[in-house]
Design an enzyme around this catalytic site. Structure first.
Site, PDB file in Angstrom:
ATOM      1  CE1 TYR A 137      13.109  17.443  44.466  1.00 12.07           C
ATOM      2  CE2 TYR A 137      11.983  19.471  44.240  1.00 12.07           C
ATOM      3  CZ  TYR A 137      12.577  18.326  45.125  1.00 12.07           C
ATOM      4  OH  TYR A 137      12.831  18.758  46.280  1.00 12.07           O
ATOM      5  CE  LYS A 187      25.971  10.614  49.735  1.00 11.31           C
ATOM      6  NZ  LYS A 187      26.844  10.446  50.866  1.00 11.31           N
ATOM      7  CG  ASP A 220      27.010  12.818  53.632  1.00 18.23           C
ATOM      8  OD1 ASP A 220      27.338  13.368  52.683  1.00 18.23           O
ATOM      9  OD2 ASP A 220      27.061  11.540  53.591  1.00 18.23           O
ATOM     10  CG  ASP A 244      13.398  21.731  48.401  1.00 21.62           C
ATOM     11  OD1 ASP A 244      13.051  22.760  48.794  1.00 21.62           O
ATOM     12  OD2 ASP A 244      12.310  20.892  47.991  1.00 21.62           O
ATOM     13  CG  ASP A 248      12.945  23.826  54.221  1.00 20.99           C
ATOM     14  OD1 ASP A 248      13.121  24.660  53.336  1.00 20.99           O
ATOM     15  OD2 ASP A 248      11.896  23.158  54.705  1.00 20.99           O
TER      16      ASP A 248
END
Ligand code: NAD
Length: 354
Positions: A137, A187, A220, A244, A248
């Site tokens: 971000y 990652k 992943d 983030d 969720d």
């Protein structure tokens, strides 16, 4: 009597419903535990943007600076682009006040069904420590040749040693006080600069805490594992974007995003920290009085703990647990028919009748 000044930004949509509900519960906890809250409400958000062309006034951060904590509902309105609501309010607060830890606990509460078969409350009890100030971000980048065949967009991710080390140090301390297990979301197979750097800093951080059982998992695969075997995880440290998304996902595993809380922490306490539910403004249900207030209430409990009111914070969580486990009122997202007000009243009365 102890007093805590709270800057309250209800924001938009259901933020305006769950924030006053949560404050009612926190004030009831204050009455029971001998402290008072002094809330100051700021009417900032997308409605303010539509009227004034900005999400909050230019002096907003100075107005917030001296409060003991900030309590936020949610921002977002369908006719205002999401990058405006995020970059005009949430991100400036998180960055100016160096709230570099986004702490997102996830629990399956007794009495709440998980969408996963055979999962019990003992299997889902984890904390996601999301880096909250940098990473993916970032404002660095730009667009060229807009509207033409040659159009391009570049978005740079920024990972600094200071920013990475401080969030990992926080996560390691947290894991040391819990089960001793820590997992890093990475990652580094696909993202060849920032993620190998992230892995190196994770190795450095965990070397300072040799008692920890540390692992790193590709994001992943990690997303799949949190669904298939949530009990494997306790503290997960992740970059801004990965944290983030993962929180969720984990909140859904725990039954509803309407329950999930978050604290945006400035651990050094140079600035106020901010507490807000993980969910957004939920325009699809806003105005109906049916939003689940538990995410905001749990965020409020995190705020009380941060303010040194640990007993009251534990009392709020115990009241939520008793209500859910005892078949008390629950909102539609948890399969019930109760309103926001019903859930709030049940929790308030559990304090006032003690
Ligand atoms: N921190 C924030 O302020 C924040 C976070 C996420 C999204 N947003 C914004 O909120 C707006 C809506 O975003 P979205 O729809 O992707 O996410 P959302 O979290 O608002 O809603 C997702 C789904 O979950 C349901 N839901 C969310 N909270 C609930 C609650 N407390 N009780 C019952 N059901 C609940 C909604 O009804 C919806 O179906 C967008 O403008 C987005 O940018 C803001």
């Amino acid at each position: 009597m102890r007093r805590h000044s709270i800057a309250v930004i209800p924001g938009d949509g259901i933020g305006r419903e769950v924030t006053p509900a949560a404050l009612e519960v926190l004030e009831a906890a204050g009455r029971a535990h001998g402290f008072g809250l002094e809330p100051t409400e700021y009417p900032w958000g997308c409605d303010y943007f539509v009227e004034n062309g900005r999400m909050m006034p230019p002096e907003a951060l100075d107005q917030l600076r001296d409060s003991d904590a900030i309590f936020l509902g949610a921002v977002g309105r369908p006719d205002v682009p999401d990058h405006i609501s995020l970059w005009g309010l949430l991100i400036p607060i998180r960055r100016t006040f160096r709230q570099y830890v986004n702490l997102r606990p996830i629990r399956l509460w007794p009495g709440v069904p998980s969408p996963l078969r055979d999962v019990t409350p003992a299997d889902v009890d984890m904390v996601i420590v999301r880096e909250n100030n940098e990473g993916e971000y970032s404002e660095i980048g730009g667009r060229l040749h807009q509207g033409t065949e040659d159009e391009l967009a570049i978005q740079e991710a920024v990972f600094t040693r200071r920013g990475t080390d401080r969030v990992m140090a926080y996560a390691c301390e947290l894991a040391s006080g819990r089960s001793g297990r820590i997992c890093s979301a990475t990652k580094s197979n696909g993202i060849i600069h920032t993620m190998p750097f992230w892995d190196e800093r994770f190795a450095h951080a965990t070397a300072q805490h040799p008692q920890l059982e540390a692992e790193q998992v590709l994001i992943d695969a990690l997303a799949a594992m949190v669904v298939l075997n949530p009990g494997r995880f306790d503290v997960i440290v992740a970059s801004n974007l990965f944290g983030d998304i993962l929180s969720d996902l984990a909140a859904a595993v725990a039954g509803s995003i309407g329950i999930a809380p978050s604290g945006n922490l400035n651990p050094e306490r140079e600035f106020p920290s901010m507490f807000e539910p993980v969910h957004g403004s939920a325009p699809d249900i806003a105005g109906q009085g049916i939003a689940n207030p538990i995410g905001a209430i749990w965020s409020g409990a995190q705020m009380l703990e941060h303010l040194g009111e640990e007993e009251a914070a534990a009392g709020v969580l115990a009241a939520v647990e008793d209500m859910l486990a005892g078949g008390g009122p629950r909102t539609r997202d948890l399969g019930g028919t109760a309103t926001t007000a019903d859930v709030t009243a049940a929790l308030v009365s559990s304090f006032d009748t003690r």
